[in-house]
Motif scaffolding. Sequence first.
Motif, PDB file in Angstrom:
ATOM      1  N   GLY A  16       0.818  -1.205   0.000  1.00 61.81           N
ATOM      2  CA  GLY A  16       0.000   0.000   0.000  1.00 61.81           C
ATOM      3  C   GLY A  16       0.857   1.263   0.000  1.00 61.81           C
ATOM      4  O   GLY A  16       2.070   1.221  -0.192  1.00 61.81           O
ATOM      5  N   ASP A  17       0.217   2.361   0.246  1.00 62.67           N
ATOM      6  CA  ASP A  17       0.866   3.669   0.269  1.00 62.67           C
ATOM      7  C   ASP A  17       1.470   3.913   1.651  1.00 62.67           C
ATOM      8  O   ASP A  17       0.757   4.140   2.623  1.00 62.67           O
ATOM      9  CB  ASP A  17      -0.178   4.742  -0.061  1.00 62.67           C
ATOM     10  CG  ASP A  17       0.413   6.126  -0.202  1.00 62.67           C
ATOM     11  OD1 ASP A  17       1.422   6.430   0.475  1.00 62.67           O
ATOM     12  OD2 ASP A  17      -0.149   6.926  -0.972  1.00 62.67           O
ATOM     13  N   ILE A  64       0.528   7.333   3.417  1.00 64.50           N
ATOM     14  CA  ILE A  64      -0.796   7.355   4.046  1.00 64.50           C
ATOM     15  C   ILE A  64      -0.765   6.583   5.359  1.00 64.50           C
ATOM     16  O   ILE A  64      -1.290   7.031   6.376  1.00 64.50           O
ATOM     17  CB  ILE A  64      -1.874   6.785   3.097  1.00 64.50           C
ATOM     18  CG1 ILE A  64      -1.999   7.657   1.842  1.00 64.50           C
ATOM     19  CG2 ILE A  64      -3.205   6.623   3.806  1.00 64.50           C
ATOM     20  CD1 ILE A  64      -2.507   9.059   2.103  1.00 64.50           C
ATOM     21  N   TRP A  65      -0.150   5.403   5.349  1.00 62.64           N
ATOM     22  CA  TRP A  65      -0.052   4.599   6.578  1.00 62.64           C
ATOM     23  C   TRP A  65       0.696   5.374   7.652  1.00 62.64           C
ATOM     24  O   TRP A  65       0.298   5.385   8.816  1.00 62.64           O
ATOM     25  CB  TRP A  65       0.644   3.274   6.280  1.00 62.64           C
ATOM     26  CG  TRP A  65       0.819   2.426   7.510  1.00 62.64           C
ATOM     27  CD1 TRP A  65      -0.087   1.546   8.019  1.00 62.64           C
ATOM     28  CD2 TRP A  65       1.955   2.386   8.379  1.00 62.64           C
ATOM     29  NE1 TRP A  65       0.423   0.973   9.162  1.00 62.64           N
ATOM     30  CE2 TRP A  65       1.661   1.468   9.404  1.00 62.64           C
ATOM     31  CE3 TRP A  65       3.186   3.049   8.397  1.00 62.64           C
ATOM     32  CZ2 TRP A  65       2.568   1.175  10.437  1.00 62.64           C
ATOM     33  CZ3 TRP A  65       4.084   2.768   9.424  1.00 62.64           C
ATOM     34  CH2 TRP A  65       3.769   1.846  10.425  1.00 62.64           C
TER      35      TRP A  65
END
Length: 84
Positions: free
Chosen positions: A15-16, A19-20
């Motif tokens: 994922g990104d 963002i996490w």
Amino acid sequence: MGTSKIKIEKFNRKGDFGIWKKKMRAVVVQQKCVHTIRDGSDFPEVMKASKKQEIQELAYSLQILNLSDNVLRKIDEEDTATKI
């Protein structure tokens, strides 16, 4: 004041990360552990060492619990929230 459970997806390298990372910062701030994701120099001077250690351990565990197993294997040697 009640407690609320915050759930974010575990970071799994697919994922990104940005963002996490923002979501994890929000969790750490909400848990009042933000000092630990910096260099720790901004802890209040009057805070007891045991309280600092407790906060550091909480931040570390928050990060560990929000990483997937394959990412945990990559950072196995890291022992503080700051190093993660």
